[in-house]
Motif scaffolding. Structure first.
Motif, mmCIF file in Angstrom:
data_model
loop_
_atom_site.group_PDB
_atom_site.id
_atom_site.type_symbol
_atom_site.label_atom_id
_atom_site.label_comp_id
_atom_site.label_asym_id
_atom_site.label_seq_id
_atom_site.Cartn_x
_atom_site.Cartn_y
_atom_site.Cartn_z
ATOM 1 N N ASP A 69 0.811 -1.219 0.000
ATOM 2 C CA ASP A 69 0.000 0.000 0.000
ATOM 3 C C ASP A 69 0.844 1.269 0.000
ATOM 4 O O ASP A 69 0.306 2.373 -0.057
ATOM 5 N N GLY A 70 2.159 1.115 0.086
ATOM 6 C CA GLY A 70 3.042 2.275 0.065
ATOM 7 C C GLY A 70 2.960 3.118 1.311
ATOM 8 O O GLY A 70 3.232 4.314 1.282
ATOM 9 N N GLY A 71 2.586 2.509 2.412
ATOM 10 C CA GLY A 71 2.406 3.256 3.641
ATOM 11 C C GLY A 71 3.536 3.069 4.631
ATOM 12 O O GLY A 71 4.463 2.289 4.417
ATOM 13 N N SER A 72 3.444 3.817 5.698
ATOM 14 C CA SER A 72 4.381 3.743 6.816
ATOM 15 C C SER A 72 3.592 4.178 8.047
ATOM 16 O O SER A 72 2.455 4.651 7.937
ATOM 17 N N HIS A 73 4.201 4.030 9.199
ATOM 18 C CA HIS A 73 3.531 4.506 10.412
ATOM 19 C C HIS A 73 3.275 6.012 10.306
ATOM 20 O O HIS A 73 2.186 6.493 10.624
ATOM 21 N N ALA A 74 4.263 6.745 9.831
ATOM 22 C CA ALA A 74 4.099 8.196 9.682
ATOM 23 C C ALA A 74 2.957 8.533 8.720
ATOM 24 O O ALA A 74 2.195 9.470 8.948
ATOM 25 N N ARG A 75 2.842 7.751 7.678
ATOM 26 C CA ARG A 75 1.774 8.007 6.697
ATOM 27 C C ARG A 75 0.394 7.775 7.315
ATOM 28 O O ARG A 75 -0.553 8.524 7.051
ATOM 29 N N MET A 76 0.261 6.734 8.136
ATOM 30 C CA MET A 76 -1.018 6.489 8.809
ATOM 31 C C MET A 76 -1.344 7.645 9.741
ATOM 32 O O MET A 76 -2.473 8.138 9.762
ATOM 33 N N VAL A 77 -0.364 8.100 10.493
ATOM 34 C CA VAL A 77 -0.585 9.226 11.407
ATOM 35 C C VAL A 77 -0.987 10.471 10.621
ATOM 36 O O VAL A 77 -1.883 11.211 11.029
ATOM 37 N N GLU A 78 -0.353 10.690 9.488
ATOM 38 C CA GLU A 78 -0.633 11.872 8.657
ATOM 39 C C GLU A 78 -2.108 11.976 8.284
ATOM 40 O O GLU A 78 -2.651 13.077 8.185
ATOM 41 N N HIS A 79 -2.772 10.855 8.114
ATOM 42 C CA HIS A 79 -4.194 10.868 7.761
ATOM 43 C C HIS A 79 -5.060 11.471 8.866
ATOM 44 O O HIS A 79 -6.194 11.862 8.601
ATOM 45 N N ASN A 136 2.692 16.522 11.400
ATOM 46 C CA ASN A 136 2.841 15.126 11.785
ATOM 47 C C ASN A 136 3.977 14.984 12.803
ATOM 48 O O ASN A 136 5.117 15.334 12.507
ATOM 49 N N PRO A 137 3.684 14.448 13.986
ATOM 50 C CA PRO A 137 4.733 14.284 14.993
ATOM 51 C C PRO A 137 5.601 13.040 14.776
ATOM 52 O O PRO A 137 6.587 12.859 15.479
ATOM 53 N N VAL A 138 5.254 12.200 13.809
ATOM 54 C CA VAL A 138 5.988 10.956 13.571
ATOM 55 C C VAL A 138 6.871 11.125 12.334
ATOM 56 O O VAL A 138 6.396 11.506 11.273
ATOM 57 N N GLN A 139 8.151 10.820 12.485
ATOM 58 C CA GLN A 139 9.076 10.928 11.365
ATOM 59 C C GLN A 139 8.859 9.773 10.396
ATOM 60 O O GLN A 139 8.468 8.674 10.783
#
Length: 159
Positions: A69-79, A136-139
């Protein structure tokens, strides 16, 4: 004597098909919910699948969210950033997800449900916190969360 192999939460839940069944039913409920529908109005048609992949990866399954899905933890948080979610919405979200878990027959043993509810409480509370920030607080290179059996040490298997 070898210790018994403890399955991942992903395996115990029924793997990807079961998690997709969960998120598909859940987002159907969300779309019909007066409180939550406005929050998810613009989600993509494959949002439920992405969330199932994310949960699966967090629960010890394959890295479908990050690799497919091309995601990361940071990407999920960004949503969640800037969505201004409320505690009332969080509780409704949690309730609908747990209702969906019951309806599809996810394992209901105390150990699995403790781990599931623990993760959902943790993740939904972070989502509310992250929804009230502007950045976003997650790198991007932050590791994916990893959730396990916690204090129970594994599923209950009667003798």
């Amino acid at each position: 004597m070898n210790a018994p192999l403890i399955p991942t939460l992903y395996t115990w839940a029924g793997e990807n098909d079961r998690l997709e069944q969960l998120t598909n039913l859940f987002y159907k409920k969300v779309n019909e919910d007066v409180l939550l529908a406005p929050v998810f109005r613009s989600m993509s048609p494959d949002h439920a699948q992405h969330v199932a992949h994310f949960i699966g990866e967090v629960f010890g399954g394959p890295a479908l969210y990050t690799q497919t899905d091309g995601g990361s933890h940071a990407r999920m948080v960004e949503h969640h950033v800037g969505k201004h979610l409320t505690e009332t919405q969080r509780r409704r979200w949690l309730g609908l997800l747990l209702d969906s878990a019951d309806e599809i027959g996810l394992p209901d043993d105390p150990e699995f449900r403790s781990a599931l509810v623990g993760y959902l409480e943790w993740g939904s509370r972070l989502a509310v916190l992250n929804s009230n920030v502007s950045e976003n607080p997650v790198q991007e290179n932050a590791p994916m969360p990893a959730w396990g059996w916690g204090e129970t040490g594994g599923p209950y298997v009667p003798n």
